[in-house]
Design a protein around this motif. Structure first.
Motif, PDB file in Angstrom:
ATOM      1  N   LYS A  75       0.824  -1.213   0.000  1.00 15.22           N
ATOM      2  CA  LYS A  75       0.000   0.000   0.000  1.00 15.22           C
ATOM      3  C   LYS A  75       0.858   1.263   0.000  1.00 15.22           C
ATOM      4  CE  LYS A  75      -4.216  -2.004   1.875  1.00 15.22           C
ATOM      5  NZ  LYS A  75      -5.225  -1.962   2.929  1.00 15.22           N
ATOM      6  N   GLN A  76       1.981   1.232   0.700  1.00 18.53           N
ATOM      7  CA  GLN A  76       2.899   2.377   0.689  1.00 18.53           C
ATOM      8  C   GLN A  76       3.485   2.570  -0.708  1.00 18.53           C
ATOM      9  OE1 GLN A  76       3.492   4.668   3.154  1.00 18.53           O
ATOM     10  NE2 GLN A  76       4.503   5.722   1.477  1.00 18.53           N
ATOM     11  N   TRP A  77       3.851   1.461  -1.354  1.00 15.16           N
ATOM     12  CA  TRP A  77       4.352   1.527  -2.730  1.00 15.16           C
ATOM     13  C   TRP A  77       3.292   2.148  -3.646  1.00 15.16           C
ATOM     14  CZ3 TRP A  77       2.216  -0.688  -7.054  1.00 15.16           C
ATOM     15  CH2 TRP A  77       2.964  -0.588  -8.230  1.00 15.16           C
ATOM     16  N   ALA A  78       2.036   1.722  -3.479  1.00 11.08           N
ATOM     17  CA  ALA A  78       0.946   2.244  -4.311  1.00 11.08           C
ATOM     18  C   ALA A  78       0.805   3.754  -4.126  1.00 11.08           C
ATOM     19  CB  ALA A  78      -0.365   1.536  -3.981  1.00 11.08           C
ATOM     20  N   LEU A  79       0.868   4.229  -2.890  1.00  9.05           N
ATOM     21  CA  LEU A  79       0.796   5.670  -2.629  1.00  9.05           C
ATOM     22  C   LEU A  79       1.941   6.410  -3.312  1.00  9.05           C
ATOM     23  CD1 LEU A  79      -0.155   6.005   1.151  1.00  9.05           C
ATOM     24  CD2 LEU A  79      -1.347   7.028  -0.790  1.00  9.05           C
ATOM     25  N   SER A  80       3.136   5.866  -3.207  1.00 11.64           N
ATOM     26  CA  SER A  80       4.318   6.499  -3.792  1.00 11.64           C
ATOM     27  C   SER A  80       4.287   6.517  -5.312  1.00 11.64           C
ATOM     28  CB  SER A  80       5.592   5.777  -3.330  1.00 11.64           C
ATOM     29  OG  SER A  80       5.723   5.859  -1.934  1.00 11.64           O
ATOM     30  N   ASN A  81       3.565   5.573  -5.899  1.00 14.81           N
ATOM     31  CA  ASN A  81       3.540   5.452  -7.360  1.00 14.81           C
ATOM     32  C   ASN A  81       2.217   5.879  -7.981  1.00 14.81           C
ATOM     33  OD1 ASN A  81       6.180   4.075  -8.368  1.00 14.81           O
ATOM     34  ND2 ASN A  81       5.664   3.119  -6.413  1.00 14.81           N
ATOM     35  N   ASN A  82       1.353   6.483  -7.165  1.00 14.32           N
ATOM     36  CA  ASN A  82       0.077   7.002  -7.649  1.00 14.32           C
ATOM     37  C   ASN A  82      -0.757   5.943  -8.371  1.00 14.32           C
ATOM     38  OD1 ASN A  82      -1.802   9.070  -7.844  1.00 14.32           O
ATOM     39  ND2 ASN A  82      -1.063   9.722  -9.843  1.00 14.32           N
ATOM     40  N   VAL A  83      -0.787   4.752  -7.781  1.00 13.10           N
ATOM     41  CA  VAL A  83      -1.631   3.669  -8.281  1.00 13.10           C
ATOM     42  C   VAL A  83      -2.529   3.211  -7.143  1.00 13.10           C
ATOM     43  CG1 VAL A  83       0.037   2.921 -10.016  1.00 13.10           C
ATOM     44  CG2 VAL A  83       0.028   1.830  -7.771  1.00 13.10           C
ATOM     45  N   SER A  84      -3.490   2.367  -7.464  1.00 13.41           N
ATOM     46  CA  SER A  84      -4.432   1.892  -6.457  1.00 13.41           C
ATOM     47  C   SER A  84      -4.405   0.371  -6.348  1.00 13.41           C
ATOM     48  CB  SER A  84      -5.848   2.348  -6.808  1.00 13.41           C
ATOM     49  OG  SER A  84      -6.769   1.812  -5.886  1.00 13.41           O
ATOM     50  N   LEU A  85      -4.507  -0.078  -5.112  1.00 16.71           N
ATOM     51  CA  LEU A  85      -4.670  -1.500  -4.827  1.00 16.71           C
ATOM     52  C   LEU A  85      -6.032  -1.763  -4.186  1.00 16.71           C
ATOM     53  CD1 LEU A  85      -1.192  -2.193  -3.159  1.00 16.71           C
ATOM     54  CD2 LEU A  85      -1.823  -2.526  -5.550  1.00 16.71           C
ATOM     55  N   GLU A  86      -6.835  -0.714  -4.053  1.00 16.69           N
ATOM     56  CA  GLU A  86      -8.083  -0.780  -3.287  1.00 16.69           C
ATOM     57  C   GLU A  86      -9.031  -1.890  -3.728  1.00 16.69           C
ATOM     58  OE1 GLU A  86      -8.694   0.826  -0.403  1.00 16.69           O
ATOM     59  OE2 GLU A  86      -6.626   1.465  -0.699  1.00 16.69           O
ATOM     60  N   SER A  87      -9.155  -2.108  -5.021  1.00 15.38           N
ATOM     61  CA  SER A  87     -10.109  -3.126  -5.456  1.00 15.38           C
ATOM     62  C   SER A  87      -9.575  -4.539  -5.246  1.00 15.38           C
ATOM     63  CB  SER A  87     -10.503  -2.917  -6.920  1.00 15.38           C
ATOM     64  OG  SER A  87      -9.376  -2.946  -7.741  1.00 15.38           O
ATOM     65  N   PHE A  88      -8.303  -4.665  -4.869  1.00 17.28           N
ATOM     66  CA  PHE A  88      -7.715  -5.993  -4.674  1.00 17.28           C
ATOM     67  C   PHE A  88      -7.503  -6.336  -3.197  1.00 17.28           C
ATOM     68  CE2 PHE A  88      -6.174  -4.114  -8.656  1.00 17.28           C
ATOM     69  CZ  PHE A  88      -6.849  -4.942  -9.532  1.00 17.28           C
ATOM     70  N   TYR A  89      -7.456  -5.328  -2.334  1.00 18.12           N
ATOM     71  CA  TYR A  89      -7.278  -5.538  -0.892  1.00 18.12           C
ATOM     72  C   TYR A  89      -8.401  -4.791  -0.183  1.00 18.12           C
ATOM     73  CZ  TYR A  89      -2.613  -7.170  -2.116  1.00 18.12           C
ATOM     74  OH  TYR A  89      -1.566  -7.858  -2.662  1.00 18.12           O
ATOM     75  N   GLN A  90      -9.580  -5.404  -0.138  1.00 21.64           N
ATOM     76  CA  GLN A  90     -10.749  -4.741   0.426  1.00 21.64           C
ATOM     77  C   GLN A  90     -10.960  -5.143   1.881  1.00 21.64           C
ATOM     78  OE1 GLN A  90     -13.912  -5.836  -2.217  1.00 21.64           O
ATOM     79  NE2 GLN A  90     -13.240  -4.442  -3.815  1.00 21.64           N
ATOM     80  N   THR A  91     -11.547  -4.219   2.624  1.00 18.01           N
ATOM     81  CA  THR A  91     -11.914  -4.509   4.012  1.00 18.01           C
ATOM     82  C   THR A  91     -13.394  -4.850   4.041  1.00 18.01           C
ATOM     83  OG1 THR A  91     -10.218  -3.015   4.841  1.00 18.01           O
ATOM     84  CG2 THR A  91     -12.006  -3.590   6.352  1.00 18.01           C
TER      85      THR A  91
END
Length: 160
Positions: A75-91
């Motif tokens: 998730k930190q990598w995603a923030l740094s690279n302006n991408v999203s992982l939200e649809s793959f790691y849902q709560t």
């Protein structure tokens, strides 16, 4: 392939939905080919479950902490690279008749992490805008000796 060869971590779910087993096998076979052709330094396959609750006893085990730490790194990598992982790691909220209701993070059926000299360089699947960057997309680019598509997109940006 130029530079150092990446090390790949493939995360796979232990109990699969229908049809996912063939996809996992195809990805592992592709990783074996890339390893045999020296396109990657090596790879490992890590098995994880369907979900993990942050406050569970399982999250406090060595394996649970490892998974939670890796997902936090992704998730930190995603923030740094302006991408999203939200649809793959849902709560999700889990209702239980035995214990109190709780929140859990649903883990993807497969996830790929690419490391270069110990630094996380890419996570798949991920989305950038409307574009989904899949695991197979990344493996095909590795085979061709190409950087991740999100890096290529960033380097092609013009200020004009």
């Amino acid at each position: 392939m130029t530079g150092t060869q990446p090390r790949i971590e493939l995360y796979v779910r232990s109990l699969l939905p229908d049809g996912a087993g063939h996809r996992q096998e195809a990805v592992i076979e592709q990783l074996q080919r890339l390893d045999a052709e020296d396109e990657i330094a090596d790879f490992s396959v890590i098995v994880w479950g369907k979900q993990i609750a942050h406050e569970s006893a399982g999250s406090r085990t060595e394996e649970g902490e490892y998974i939670l730490n890796r997902v936090a790194e992704f998730k930190q990598w995603a923030l740094s690279n302006n991408v999203s992982l939200e649809s793959f790691y849902q709560t999700t909220e889990v209702e239980s008749e035995i214990t109190d209701d709780y929140s859990a993070m649903v883990l993807p059926v497969m996830g790929l992490a690419e490391y270069d000299d110990g630094e996380l360089k890419h996570v798949a699947p991920c989305t950038k805008g409307d574009v989904v960057h899949t695991i197979m997309d990344r493996l095909e680019r590795l085979e061709a000796g190409e950087p991740p598509a999100i890096e290529q997109e960033s380097s092609n940006v013009s200020i004009v």
